[in-house]
Motif scaffolding. Structure first.
Motif, PDB file in Angstrom:
ATOM      1  N   PRO A  11     -50.384  40.329  32.086  1.00  0.00           N
ATOM      2  CA  PRO A  11     -50.309  41.581  32.590  1.00  0.00           C
ATOM      3  C   PRO A  11     -50.850  42.770  31.243  1.00  0.00           C
ATOM      4  CG  PRO A  11     -48.455  40.392  33.355  1.00  0.00           C
ATOM      5  CD  PRO A  11     -49.446  39.401  32.188  1.00  0.00           C
ATOM      6  N   GLY A  12     -51.154  43.801  31.616  1.00  0.00           N
ATOM      7  CA  GLY A  12     -51.143  44.894  30.426  1.00  0.00           C
ATOM      8  C   GLY A  12     -52.522  44.509  29.500  1.00  0.00           C
ATOM      9  N   GLY A  13     -53.187  43.706  30.038  1.00  0.00           N
ATOM     10  CA  GLY A  13     -54.470  43.315  29.062  1.00  0.00           C
ATOM     11  C   GLY A  13     -53.962  42.356  27.991  1.00  0.00           C
ATOM     12  N   ALA A  14     -52.827  41.628  27.948  1.00  0.00           N
ATOM     13  CA  ALA A  14     -52.279  40.976  26.889  1.00  0.00           C
ATOM     14  C   ALA A  14     -53.528  39.727  26.600  1.00  0.00           C
ATOM     15  CB  ALA A  14     -50.878  40.311  27.227  1.00  0.00           C
ATOM     16  N   ASP A  15     -53.574  39.650  25.285  1.00  0.00           N
ATOM     17  CA  ASP A  15     -54.471  38.627  24.873  1.00  0.00           C
ATOM     18  C   ASP A  15     -53.843  37.145  25.007  1.00  0.00           C
ATOM     19  OD1 ASP A  15     -56.464  40.309  23.998  1.00  0.00           O
ATOM     20  OD2 ASP A  15     -54.879  40.776  22.185  1.00  0.00           O
ATOM     21  N   VAL A  16     -52.336  36.779  24.942  1.00  0.00           N
ATOM     22  CA  VAL A  16     -51.581  35.807  24.782  1.00  0.00           C
ATOM     23  C   VAL A  16     -50.516  35.929  25.323  1.00  0.00           C
ATOM     24  CG1 VAL A  16     -51.062  36.453  22.391  1.00  0.00           C
ATOM     25  CG2 VAL A  16     -50.957  34.050  22.888  1.00  0.00           C
ATOM     26  N   CYS A  17     -49.741  34.872  25.853  1.00  0.00           N
ATOM     27  CA  CYS A  17     -48.500  34.843  26.331  1.00  0.00           C
ATOM     28  C   CYS A  17     -47.342  34.034  25.699  1.00  0.00           C
ATOM     29  CB  CYS A  17     -48.263  34.534  27.703  1.00  0.00           C
ATOM     30  SG  CYS A  17     -46.801  34.204  28.476  1.00  0.00           S
ATOM     31  N   VAL A  18     -46.286  34.790  25.078  1.00  0.00           N
ATOM     32  CA  VAL A  18     -45.507  34.014  24.119  1.00  0.00           C
ATOM     33  C   VAL A  18     -43.808  33.974  24.950  1.00  0.00           C
ATOM     34  CG1 VAL A  18     -44.022  33.897  22.255  1.00  0.00           C
ATOM     35  CG2 VAL A  18     -46.382  34.344  22.025  1.00  0.00           C
ATOM     36  N   ALA A  19     -43.484  32.692  25.162  1.00  0.00           N
ATOM     37  CA  ALA A  19     -42.206  32.689  25.775  1.00  0.00           C
ATOM     38  C   ALA A  19     -41.198  31.954  24.720  1.00  0.00           C
ATOM     39  CB  ALA A  19     -42.298  31.651  26.982  1.00  0.00           C
ATOM     40  N   GLU A 247     -42.906  39.668  14.348  1.00  0.00           N
ATOM     41  CA  GLU A 247     -43.882  40.761  13.511  1.00  0.00           C
ATOM     42  C   GLU A 247     -45.225  40.367  13.489  1.00  0.00           C
ATOM     43  OE1 GLU A 247     -41.051  41.768  10.442  1.00  0.00           O
ATOM     44  OE2 GLU A 247     -40.013  43.312  11.566  1.00  0.00           O
ATOM     45  N   GLU A 248     -45.417  39.140  13.043  1.00  0.00           N
ATOM     46  CA  GLU A 248     -46.620  38.620  12.729  1.00  0.00           C
ATOM     47  C   GLU A 248     -47.407  38.593  14.103  1.00  0.00           C
ATOM     48  OE1 GLU A 248     -48.063  37.576   9.744  1.00  0.00           O
ATOM     49  OE2 GLU A 248     -46.363  37.045   8.324  1.00  0.00           O
ATOM     50  N   PHE A 249     -46.633  37.878  15.209  1.00  0.00           N
ATOM     51  CA  PHE A 249     -47.497  37.962  16.391  1.00  0.00           C
ATOM     52  C   PHE A 249     -48.055  39.458  16.777  1.00  0.00           C
ATOM     53  CE2 PHE A 249     -44.465  34.216  17.953  1.00  0.00           C
ATOM     54  CZ  PHE A 249     -44.883  33.373  16.865  1.00  0.00           C
ATOM     55  N   ARG A 250     -47.082  40.123  16.696  1.00  0.00           N
ATOM     56  CA  ARG A 250     -47.366  41.641  17.265  1.00  0.00           C
ATOM     57  C   ARG A 250     -48.666  42.186  16.415  1.00  0.00           C
ATOM     58  NH1 ARG A 250     -41.418  43.579  19.135  1.00  0.00           N
ATOM     59  NH2 ARG A 250     -41.904  43.348  21.223  1.00  0.00           N
ATOM     60  N   ALA A 251     -48.642  41.704  14.959  1.00  0.00           N
ATOM     61  CA  ALA A 251     -49.597  42.303  14.195  1.00  0.00           C
ATOM     62  C   ALA A 251     -51.019  41.760  14.370  1.00  0.00           C
ATOM     63  CB  ALA A 251     -49.423  41.841  12.602  1.00  0.00           C
ATOM     64  N   ARG A 252     -51.127  40.352  15.136  1.00  0.00           N
ATOM     65  CA  ARG A 252     -52.364  39.783  15.288  1.00  0.00           C
ATOM     66  C   ARG A 252     -52.909  40.094  16.616  1.00  0.00           C
ATOM     67  NH1 ARG A 252     -50.075  36.973  11.279  1.00  0.00           N
ATOM     68  NH2 ARG A 252     -51.291  35.428  10.140  1.00  0.00           N
ATOM     69  N   GLY A 253     -52.246  40.464  17.749  1.00  0.00           N
ATOM     70  CA  GLY A 253     -52.896  40.583  18.912  1.00  0.00           C
ATOM     71  C   GLY A 253     -52.039  41.538  19.958  1.00  0.00           C
ATOM     72  N   ASN A 254     -52.289  41.621  21.338  1.00  0.00           N
ATOM     73  CA  ASN A 254     -51.640  42.032  22.084  1.00  0.00           C
ATOM     74  C   ASN A 254     -50.900  41.011  22.936  1.00  0.00           C
ATOM     75  OD1 ASN A 254     -50.577  43.494  24.261  1.00  0.00           O
ATOM     76  ND2 ASN A 254     -52.497  44.192  25.147  1.00  0.00           N
TER      77      ASN A 254
END
Ligand SMILES: [Zn+2]
Length: 281
Positions: A11-19, A247-254
């Motif tokens: 959703p939202g054009g995200a590049d990756v999904c993290v659970a 924070e690192e995840f968010r800095a690297r992609g959507n």
């Protein structure tokens, strides 16, 4: 037989999904009745409920994240207000047995009781009917997989046959699998016990491994599930690692931070749109 669920558009054009997932084992995970004469071991397990979960809930709220908590039925009985707070904060609840019996060490009767009593406790304590399951001790059995099918669970998160969502099958039973791996579980890095020892690795080992896995998932536009335990990750310095990782995840992609229920809804809706009954399973 396994089929991967490929090409999911997040959703939202995200590049990756993290659970982000938390197994709330607390007193039950260590078998509190066996530890009544071992107060130190029992107290470490209870730390997950007394300090770990409140810290984690504060963190998730501050970072605007929703997570999945797998809760044994007896934990819901013993820590009802805590589990109510998790539900009230909008996080997903999954089934994690009742007294955290390992299915591969339990009889068929005991395996059935674990499923039924866990469902009853979560309904009685927090009015939740979990639709996802995570096997205590991560050794799913054919019999318990059949029970999940019988009780109409929608997903499992205990197997390791792919690093993408896939369908786990055995005999006539099948279920959407949101896979896990030991390397993506905080337990192997942080837990030390007097009985079994442990590695007690420094924070960089977990951080660098989980960040590399995130980068791989980002490159492949897939999902990754991280498994944590409040008594392990809920220690002060370890929460700093978790915050740095997000924070690192968010800095690297959507990133789409999603609960396992949200991912299952997305996958089932896509399968439904493609005309596959029962999510293609
Ligand atoms: Zn557990």
């Amino acid at each position: 037989m396994r089929e991967a669920v490929e090409g999911v558009e997040w959703p939202g054009g995200a590049d990756v999904c993290v659970a982000l997932t938390f197994d709330l084992d607390a007193d039950v995970g260590v078998g509190w009745r066996r530890l009544e004469e071992r107060l130190t071991s029992l107290s470490e397990a209870r730390f997950g409920a007394t300090r770990g979960v409140p810290r984690i809930l504060d963190f998730l709220e501050r970072m605007d994240l929703r997570a999945t908590f797998y809760v044994p039925g007896e934990v819901a009985d013993m820590h009802t207000d805590l589990v109510k707070a998790i539900v009230a904060a909008g996080h997903a609840i999954g089934h994690h047995g009742h007294v955290h019996l390992y299915p591969d060490r339990a009889t068929a009767t005991e395996q059935r009781a674990e499923i039924e009593a866990g469902l009853e406790a979560l309904d009685r304590c927090v009015r939740v009917r979990p639709l996802g399951y995570r096997c205590p001790g991560w050794e799913l059995t054919p019999y318990t997989l059949g029970l999940l099918d019988e009780f109409r669970f929608r997903w499992d998160s205990s197997c390791m046959g792919d690093d993408r969502p896939y369908v786990e099958r055995h005999g006539s039973a099948s279920l959407l699998e949101l896979p896990v791996h030991w390397s993506l579980d905080d337990w192997v890095y942080f837990i030390f016990t007097r009985d079994g020892g442990g590695t007690m690795l420094g924070p960089d080992a977990l951080k660098s491994t989980w960040l590399l896995e995130f980068e791989s998932a980002l490159a492949e536009r897939r999902m990754v599930t991280y498994t944590m335990h409040p008594e392990a990750m809920g220690r002060g310095y370890r929460m700093r690692i978790l915050e740095q990782l997000v924070e690192e995840f968010r800095a690297r992609g959507n990133v789409w931070f999603a609960t396992h229920e949200q991912v299952t809804d997305l996958i089932d809706a896509r399968a439904g749109a493609e005309g596959q009954p029962n999510g293609g399973r």
